[in-house]
Design a protein around this motif. Structure first.
Motif, short mmCIF file in Angstrom:
data_model
loop_
_atom_site.label_atom_id
_atom_site.label_comp_id
_atom_site.label_asym_id
_atom_site.label_seq_id
_atom_site.Cartn_x
_atom_site.Cartn_y
_atom_site.Cartn_z
N HIS A 5 0.95 -1.32 0.00
CA HIS A 5 0.02 0.01 -0.11
C HIS A 5 0.75 1.30 0.01
O HIS A 5 0.51 2.34 -0.08
N ARG A 27 0.34 2.96 -3.01
CA ARG A 27 -0.96 3.79 -3.17
C ARG A 27 -0.71 5.01 -2.60
O ARG A 27 -1.06 6.04 -3.16
N ARG A 87 1.18 7.68 -4.85
CA ARG A 87 0.36 8.19 -5.68
C ARG A 87 -0.51 9.22 -5.29
O ARG A 87 -0.83 10.46 -5.82
N GLN A 88 -1.02 9.03 -4.04
CA GLN A 88 -1.95 9.79 -3.51
C GLN A 88 -1.21 11.11 -3.04
O GLN A 88 -1.87 12.15 -3.24
N ARG A 143 5.77 -1.82 -8.36
CA ARG A 143 4.53 -2.17 -7.89
C ARG A 143 4.68 -2.64 -6.53
O ARG A 143 5.60 -3.06 -6.34
N PHE A 152 -6.47 1.31 -7.05
CA PHE A 152 -4.87 1.09 -6.64
C PHE A 152 -4.39 -0.20 -6.94
O PHE A 152 -3.38 -0.75 -6.66
N CYS A 198 -0.61 -1.18 -6.49
CA CYS A 198 -0.60 -1.85 -5.03
C CYS A 198 -0.62 -3.56 -4.92
O CYS A 198 0.51 -4.30 -4.78
#
Length: 367
Positions: free
Chosen positions: A246, A249, A252-253, A274, A337, A341
């Motif tokens: 995660h 994720r 990217r957030q 990833r 995601f 992820c």
């Protein structure tokens, strides 16, 4: 890149049979060449002890497997264990892999490093070693390793590696016992001259099952990974979160919130990888030749003593399942995601018995 779900293969009739290897290039192999170890770490996925452990692949078998891997690509091969320096032919294997064109690296606890074997590492083509430090002081690190003097031995080994200009990285497994010390461990990594610091979030397998109560909470995972992201602009070494998919994720957030584009120039290797890589671009080979998605996900995808490595990599049903990102269950299934992820498949399996189940330690709710 072509959508792997549109590539047809009539040999198998399940939806996952459409997933072909060209879209899932093998980039890294962790190879447990020996299970014996001189330490007895509390979180060891293999529950390693001094051994000996019968049935380890022979030198010639290892050569043959490297020949087979070379027909697929030129991945990084991590020589691991147990403690790989306990294997008598370790430098013969490293040299053979180097000649095949692989990037050879070694994961060691550092306590057995000597000037002699550092010279042998360099001569055989080993390009980097990783040394695990789970505490910034002897009290915490030695408690993890369950051997008094472990930290002193690891630091001595690191100094020898530095003397001979062998690059090293620090690996740290995070639990409740050392979560509050993680910043100090990062600072120690910098002070030692490490080229990278990789954090591992505990997966309760092997002896690690005894530490289930030491797993940090899902909220603490989120806080820790956000803190780790923030360190990228503050420290001059490569940072990587492992067994914490995660993070990709969160990356990217945070980048979107900050108005940043994610490129290799801005985010290094994190931009090109990833979260969970098991069966995607990474696999694990056990000391007895069993191929697994990773060391923590002990699923038999085939044995190199029984099948060619290429056949296992391309045809394993488990690998094909893991490559079907639309097959994830629970909230991982609809998550926007999931392709970057993927959730920790090993953690999902340990909690639910289903390696395609949702990641149990993620607080994010899909949009």
């Amino acid at each position: 890149m072509n959508d792997p779900l549109k590539v047809k293969n009539q040999k198998l009739k399940t939806p996952n049979s459409e997933l072909r290897t060209p879209n899932f290039q093998l980039r890294m192999v962790a190879w447990e060449l020996i299970r014996s170890c001189n330490l007895a770490c509390v979180h060891c996925r293999a529950s390693s002890e001094r051994g000996p452990y019968p049935g380890e692949l022979t030198t010639q078998e290892c050569f043959r497997v490297m020949d087979e891997i070379a027909t697929i690509g030129k991945p990084v091969i991590i020589l691991t264990g147990g403690e790989p320096l306990l294997r008598a032919d370790i430098f013969d294997l490293a040299e053979y892999g180097t000649k095949k064109g692989f990037r050879m690296v070694m994961a060691t606890n550092g306590t057995l490093i000597t000037e002699e074997n550092v010279k042998a590492m360099k001569a055989s083509g080993i390009q980097r070693i990783s040394v695990s430090l789970d505490g910034p002081d002897a009290e915490t690190h030695d408690a993890f390793r369950r051997v008094k003097g472990a930290l002193e031995g690891s630091l001595r080994g690191i100094e020898i590696a530095k003397k001979y200009d062998l690059p090293f990285q620090i690996n740290t497994t995070i639990t409740r016992a050392n979560l509050h010390l993680i910043e100090k461990i990062l600072r120690l990594s910098i002070d030692l001259g490490a080229v990278a610091h990789h954090i591992f979030l505990l997966v309760p397998t092997g002896r690690g099952k005894e530490l289930q109560e030491q797993e940090i909470s899902a909220l603490d995972y989120e806080k820790t990974l956000n803190w780790f992201y923030e360190q990228n602009d503050q420290v001059d070494l490569q940072l990587k979160a492992t067994c914490a998919p995660h993070y990709y994720r969160i990356l990217r957030q945070r980048a979107k919130k900050e108005g940043k584009k994610i490129t290799p120039q801005t985010h290094g290797l994190d931009a090109m990888t990833r979260g969970c890589l098991g069966g995607i671009s990474f696999c694990f080979i056990s000391h007895m030749g069993q191929v697994q998605p990773c060391g923590y996900l002990e699923l038999d995808c085939g044995n190199v003593r029984e099948k060619p490595f290429r056949e296992i990599w391309e045809e394993s049903r488990i690998f094909r399942d893991l490559r079907n990102f639309d097959g994830y269950k629970g909230k991982c299934g609809p998550c926007e995601f999931r392709k970057v992820c993927g959730g920790c498949r090993a953690r999902a399996y340990e909690i639910s018995g289903d390696y395609m189940a949702e990641e149990p330690y993620c607080i994010y709710e899909p949009a």
